[in-house]
Design an enzyme around this catalytic site. Sequence first.
Site, mmCIF file in Angstrom:
data_model
loop_
_atom_site.group_PDB
_atom_site.id
_atom_site.type_symbol
_atom_site.label_atom_id
_atom_site.label_comp_id
_atom_site.label_asym_id
_atom_site.label_seq_id
_atom_site.Cartn_x
_atom_site.Cartn_y
_atom_site.Cartn_z
ATOM 1 N N HIS A 14 0.853 -1.189 0.000
ATOM 2 C CA HIS A 14 0.000 0.000 0.000
ATOM 3 C C HIS A 14 0.886 1.235 0.000
ATOM 4 O O HIS A 14 2.091 1.169 0.202
ATOM 5 C CB HIS A 14 -1.006 0.011 1.157
ATOM 6 C CG HIS A 14 -0.408 0.168 2.525
ATOM 7 N ND1 HIS A 14 -1.158 0.503 3.630
ATOM 8 C CD2 HIS A 14 0.847 0.027 2.996
ATOM 9 C CE1 HIS A 14 -0.399 0.556 4.705
ATOM 10 N NE2 HIS A 14 0.815 0.265 4.343
ATOM 11 N N CYS A 25 5.703 6.027 5.118
ATOM 12 C CA CYS A 25 4.482 5.318 4.711
ATOM 13 C C CYS A 25 3.834 5.928 3.475
ATOM 14 O O CYS A 25 2.889 5.365 2.928
ATOM 15 C CB CYS A 25 3.488 5.263 5.866
ATOM 16 S SG CYS A 25 4.080 4.248 7.228
ATOM 17 N N HIS A 29 5.131 0.474 -0.164
ATOM 18 C CA HIS A 29 5.754 -0.507 0.730
ATOM 19 C C HIS A 29 4.740 -1.594 1.045
ATOM 20 O O HIS A 29 3.572 -1.493 0.674
ATOM 21 C CB HIS A 29 6.261 0.163 2.020
ATOM 22 C CG HIS A 29 5.184 0.731 2.879
ATOM 23 N ND1 HIS A 29 4.484 1.881 2.573
ATOM 24 C CD2 HIS A 29 4.656 0.279 4.041
ATOM 25 C CE1 HIS A 29 3.590 2.135 3.515
ATOM 26 N NE2 HIS A 29 3.661 1.162 4.423
ATOM 27 N N HIS A 31 3.510 -5.099 3.812
ATOM 28 C CA HIS A 31 3.503 -5.695 5.149
ATOM 29 C C HIS A 31 3.063 -7.148 5.048
ATOM 30 O O HIS A 31 2.346 -7.541 4.120
ATOM 31 C CB HIS A 31 2.499 -4.975 6.066
ATOM 32 C CG HIS A 31 2.800 -3.544 6.297
ATOM 33 N ND1 HIS A 31 3.794 -3.116 7.139
ATOM 34 C CD2 HIS A 31 2.228 -2.424 5.780
ATOM 35 C CE1 HIS A 31 3.816 -1.796 7.157
ATOM 36 N NE2 HIS A 31 2.881 -1.346 6.335
ATOM 37 N N HIS A 71 -1.315 -10.665 -1.526
ATOM 38 C CA HIS A 71 -0.473 -10.309 -2.665
ATOM 39 C C HIS A 71 -1.182 -9.342 -3.616
ATOM 40 O O HIS A 71 -1.108 -9.472 -4.832
ATOM 41 C CB HIS A 71 0.041 -11.556 -3.387
ATOM 42 C CG HIS A 71 1.096 -12.252 -2.594
ATOM 43 N ND1 HIS A 71 0.792 -13.107 -1.555
ATOM 44 C CD2 HIS A 71 2.447 -12.196 -2.666
ATOM 45 C CE1 HIS A 71 1.918 -13.556 -1.027
ATOM 46 N NE2 HIS A 71 2.939 -13.012 -1.672
ATOM 47 N N GLU A 110 0.203 -4.521 11.215
ATOM 48 C CA GLU A 110 1.186 -4.374 10.145
ATOM 49 C C GLU A 110 2.563 -4.846 10.601
ATOM 50 O O GLU A 110 3.385 -5.215 9.777
ATOM 51 C CB GLU A 110 1.279 -2.910 9.701
ATOM 52 C CG GLU A 110 0.025 -2.395 9.071
ATOM 53 C CD GLU A 110 0.117 -0.941 8.667
ATOM 54 O OE1 GLU A 110 -0.659 -0.538 7.792
ATOM 55 O OE2 GLU A 110 0.957 -0.197 9.212
#
Length: 122
Positions: A14, A25, A29, A31, A71, A110
Site C-alpha cells: 500500500h 508510509c 511498501h 507488510h 499479494h 502491520e
Amino acid sequence: MLSITKEFHFSASHRLAHLAAGHPCGRLHGHNYVLMVELSARESELTPAGFVRDYGDLDALKKWIDEFLDHRHLNDVMKDRNPSAENIARWVYENWRRDLPELTAVRVSETPKTWAMYRPAP
C-alpha cells in the site's frame, strides 16, 4: 457475552496518502499483515453445540482474504479509502458483518508490535 477470535495472515502493499512530505508510509511498501476477527454472542444465543460460531464457518472469510487481499496492492482493492490499518479493519468489518452477524471487532497488525482495531459503537 462469550467471544471467539480467529487469526488470518496475508501479504500486501500500500501507499498512504495525506502524510507529511518524506514520511516513509507515503512511499510504496508492504507488510505481512495479521488480521484477527472477534465474534461474540450471549449465552442464550450459542449454537446447540455451545459455539458462538463454528470456526469452520470462517473458511469463507479465509478464501476471501486469499482472493482479494493477499499479494494485492490495497490502494487498488480499497479504492474508496486510504488503506491504513484502521481503515482496513473497518473495511473488512463492513464487508463481513452481514455474513457474520456475530462479528464484533476486526483487528489488523502491520508489524508484530502495532495493532489497529475497529469495533462499532454500541
